[in-house]
Design a protein around this motif. Structure first.
Motif, mmCIF file in Angstrom:
data_model
loop_
_atom_site.group_PDB
_atom_site.id
_atom_site.type_symbol
_atom_site.label_atom_id
_atom_site.label_comp_id
_atom_site.label_asym_id
_atom_site.label_seq_id
_atom_site.Cartn_x
_atom_site.Cartn_y
_atom_site.Cartn_z
ATOM 1 N N ILE A 1 0.952 -1.277 0.033
ATOM 2 C CA ILE A 1 -0.042 0.140 -0.030
ATOM 3 C C ILE A 1 0.899 1.170 0.096
ATOM 4 O O ILE A 1 0.455 2.285 -0.796
ATOM 5 C CB ILE A 1 -0.970 0.052 1.422
ATOM 6 N N THR A 2 1.928 1.290 0.713
ATOM 7 C CA THR A 2 2.908 2.707 0.761
ATOM 8 C C THR A 2 3.481 2.614 -0.398
ATOM 9 O O THR A 2 3.615 3.924 -0.966
ATOM 10 C CB THR A 2 3.860 2.071 1.793
ATOM 11 N N ASN A 3 4.091 1.592 -1.219
ATOM 12 C CA ASN A 3 4.600 1.489 -2.479
ATOM 13 C C ASN A 3 3.822 2.037 -3.607
ATOM 14 O O ASN A 3 3.869 2.928 -4.502
ATOM 15 C CB ASN A 3 5.344 0.410 -2.926
ATOM 16 N N LEU A 4 2.404 1.534 -3.486
ATOM 17 C CA LEU A 4 1.357 2.091 -4.316
ATOM 18 C C LEU A 4 0.965 3.716 -4.108
ATOM 19 O O LEU A 4 0.937 4.379 -5.163
ATOM 20 C CB LEU A 4 0.203 1.251 -4.250
ATOM 21 N N ASN A 5 0.877 4.140 -2.970
ATOM 22 C CA ASN A 5 0.684 5.576 -2.627
ATOM 23 C C ASN A 5 2.047 6.340 -3.027
ATOM 24 O O ASN A 5 1.748 7.399 -3.668
ATOM 25 C CB ASN A 5 0.589 5.648 -1.213
ATOM 26 N N TYR A 6 3.194 5.756 -3.120
ATOM 27 C CA TYR A 6 4.237 6.572 -3.705
ATOM 28 C C TYR A 6 4.235 6.457 -5.191
ATOM 29 O O TYR A 6 4.546 7.554 -5.731
ATOM 30 C CB TYR A 6 5.548 5.752 -3.047
ATOM 31 N N LEU A 7 3.944 5.426 -5.762
ATOM 32 C CA LEU A 7 3.290 5.658 -7.500
ATOM 33 C C LEU A 7 2.467 6.610 -7.781
ATOM 34 O O LEU A 7 2.732 7.315 -8.628
ATOM 35 C CB LEU A 7 3.132 4.164 -7.592
ATOM 36 N N PHE A 8 1.324 6.628 -7.211
ATOM 37 C CA PHE A 8 0.436 7.677 -7.261
ATOM 38 C C PHE A 8 0.831 9.018 -7.001
ATOM 39 O O PHE A 8 0.652 10.017 -7.744
ATOM 40 C CB PHE A 8 -0.701 7.477 -6.391
ATOM 41 N N GLN A 9 1.808 9.478 -6.013
ATOM 42 C CA GLN A 9 2.502 10.735 -5.777
ATOM 43 C C GLN A 9 3.554 11.194 -7.062
ATOM 44 O O GLN A 9 3.398 12.127 -7.362
ATOM 45 C CB GLN A 9 3.209 10.698 -4.693
ATOM 46 N N ILE A 10 4.074 10.002 -7.419
ATOM 47 C CA ILE A 10 5.104 10.297 -8.673
ATOM 48 C C ILE A 10 4.149 10.725 -9.812
ATOM 49 O O ILE A 10 4.607 11.514 -10.636
ATOM 50 C CB ILE A 10 5.901 9.158 -9.140
ATOM 51 N N MET A 11 3.167 10.069 -10.232
ATOM 52 C CA MET A 11 2.155 10.093 -11.281
ATOM 53 C C MET A 11 1.502 11.839 -11.143
ATOM 54 O O MET A 11 1.455 12.270 -12.162
ATOM 55 C CB MET A 11 0.877 9.123 -11.208
ATOM 56 N N GLU A 12 1.024 12.068 -9.778
ATOM 57 C CA GLU A 12 0.489 13.434 -9.645
ATOM 58 C C GLU A 12 1.769 14.336 -10.033
ATOM 59 O O GLU A 12 1.360 15.410 -10.691
ATOM 60 C CB GLU A 12 -0.034 13.473 -8.423
ATOM 61 N N ALA A 13 2.688 14.376 -9.599
ATOM 62 C CA ALA A 13 3.838 15.206 -9.636
ATOM 63 C C ALA A 13 4.299 15.511 -11.247
ATOM 64 O O ALA A 13 4.668 16.557 -11.698
ATOM 65 C CB ALA A 13 5.227 14.680 -8.891
ATOM 66 N N GLU A 14 4.200 14.216 -11.905
ATOM 67 C CA GLU A 14 4.384 14.182 -13.367
ATOM 68 C C GLU A 14 3.492 15.120 -14.013
ATOM 69 O O GLU A 14 3.747 15.732 -15.168
ATOM 70 C CB GLU A 14 4.548 12.710 -13.995
ATOM 71 N N LYS A 15 2.160 14.705 -13.639
ATOM 72 C CA LYS A 15 1.056 15.448 -14.341
ATOM 73 C C LYS A 15 1.148 17.236 -13.977
ATOM 74 O O LYS A 15 1.049 17.837 -15.006
ATOM 75 C CB LYS A 15 -0.253 15.183 -13.685
ATOM 76 N N LEU A 16 1.514 17.418 -12.772
ATOM 77 C CA LEU A 16 1.794 18.732 -12.623
ATOM 78 C C LEU A 16 2.956 19.206 -13.218
ATOM 79 O O LEU A 16 2.653 20.674 -13.720
ATOM 80 C CB LEU A 16 2.157 19.012 -11.070
ATOM 81 N N SER A 17 3.912 18.610 -13.232
ATOM 82 C CA SER A 17 5.180 19.142 -14.214
ATOM 83 C C SER A 17 4.647 19.222 -15.598
ATOM 84 O O SER A 17 5.099 20.549 -16.182
ATOM 85 C CB SER A 17 6.191 17.988 -14.363
ATOM 86 N N ASN A 18 3.803 18.467 -16.374
ATOM 87 C CA ASN A 18 3.179 18.623 -17.660
ATOM 88 C C ASN A 18 2.437 19.529 -17.678
ATOM 89 O O ASN A 18 2.355 20.730 -18.657
ATOM 90 C CB ASN A 18 2.432 17.237 -18.022
ATOM 91 N N TRP A 19 1.529 19.859 -16.543
ATOM 92 C CA TRP A 19 0.787 21.272 -16.754
ATOM 93 C C TRP A 19 1.569 22.473 -16.690
ATOM 94 O O TRP A 19 1.209 23.390 -17.462
ATOM 95 C CB TRP A 19 -0.066 21.013 -15.490
ATOM 96 N N ASN A 20 2.490 22.494 -15.730
ATOM 97 C CA ASN A 20 3.341 23.632 -15.672
ATOM 98 C C ASN A 20 4.137 23.912 -17.149
ATOM 99 O O ASN A 20 4.099 25.082 -17.500
ATOM 100 C CB ASN A 20 4.467 23.434 -14.563
ATOM 101 N N ARG A 21 4.563 23.022 -17.712
ATOM 102 C CA ARG A 21 5.268 23.087 -18.861
ATOM 103 C C ARG A 21 4.358 23.532 -20.158
ATOM 104 O O ARG A 21 4.669 24.372 -21.115
ATOM 105 C CB ARG A 21 5.968 21.805 -19.319
ATOM 106 N N THR A 22 2.914 23.021 -20.091
ATOM 107 C CA THR A 22 2.147 23.367 -21.190
ATOM 108 C C THR A 22 1.535 24.857 -21.045
ATOM 109 O O THR A 22 1.490 25.632 -21.925
ATOM 110 C CB THR A 22 0.900 22.354 -21.090
#
Length: 231
Positions: free
Chosen positions: A40-61
């Motif tokens: 569960i901890t690792n899955l939560n970590y993965l979700f955080q990584i995905m959200e961070a990547e989405k935010l990075s794409n948003w800022n770039r766009t």
């Protein structure tokens, strides 16, 4: 970020394998519980990584959109300024044509932003895209003699309605990053419509041109605020 995501995936895979081995060997239930917690901890970590990547794409766009807006707004502002000077009408037309390049690029980039947006904001961005498309169409049909003036007016009014609805929805949104920039864009839209109407009246036409320049300045400020990297 991609490397971190790979590490997270690898870690989660190892934990899953550990759980499977625990099941086969029927080890102490406490070890089994520990494995589940780790998963569960690792899955939560993965979700955080995905959200961070989405935010990075948003800022770039949004950053790229801001650059497109700069091209469009500066060229259009120059076009409005040169339109005041009788001997520079041709230069004004060239500036307006150059502004269309930035405007079309803005439209294309906005489609990318719609994909990244929260579902609650995607509808507003689609309205904005449609409004921009209608605005470009109004500029093109305005070149048609006689009938072009009527078609231009109709397309411009409909474009204004769609863009006004879009910016109004965005500025009230609780999920759109830096939504306060839409307040400036809404103000710019209203000033721009007033400027466009006054520009066709001979006596007060110069006031309309000044309002159009103010509109473009507010557009730059509004998208600059939206493009400010979200935390």
């Amino acid at each position: 970020e991609h490397d971190l995501a790979k590490v997270g995936v690898a870690s989660s895979s190892l934990v899953c394998r550990s759980i499977f081995q625990d099941l086969l060997s029927q080890v102490n239930p406490f070890f089994y519980l520990r494995s589940i917690i780790l998963l569960i901890t690792n899955l939560n970590y993965l979700f955080q990584i995905m959200e961070a990547e989405k935010l990075s794409n948003w800022n770039r766009t949004t950053g790229l959109i801001y650059k497109d807006v700069l091209i469009y707004a500066i060229a259009a502002a120059c076009g409005a300024f040169f339109a005041i000077i009788p001997l520079c009408k041709w230069l004004s037309e060239m500036c307006y044509m150059a502004s269309m390049i930035g405007f079309v690029a803005f439209y294309m980039r906005l489609k990318d932003l719609t994909v990244l947006a929260d579902p609650a904001d995607a509808d507003a961005l689609k309205k904005l895209s449609l409004g921009i498309l209608l605005y470009v169409a109004s500029v093109l049909v305005s070149k048609i003699p006689v009938a072009g003036l009527i078609l231009d007016a109709i397309a411009s009014i409909i474009a204004f309605i769609f863009m006004f609805l879009a910016y109004s929805a965005i500025k009230k949104s609780t999920t759109f990053p830096n939504a306060e920039g839409a307040k400036l864009l809404t103000t710019a839209l209203i000033i721009g419509m007033a400027g466009a109407l006054l520009s066709i009246i001979p006596v007060v036409g110069i006031i309309g041109k000044i309002l159009l320049v103010i509109e473009f300045v507010l557009i730059i400020m509004g998208w600059k605020k939206i493009a400010t990297p979200a935390a």
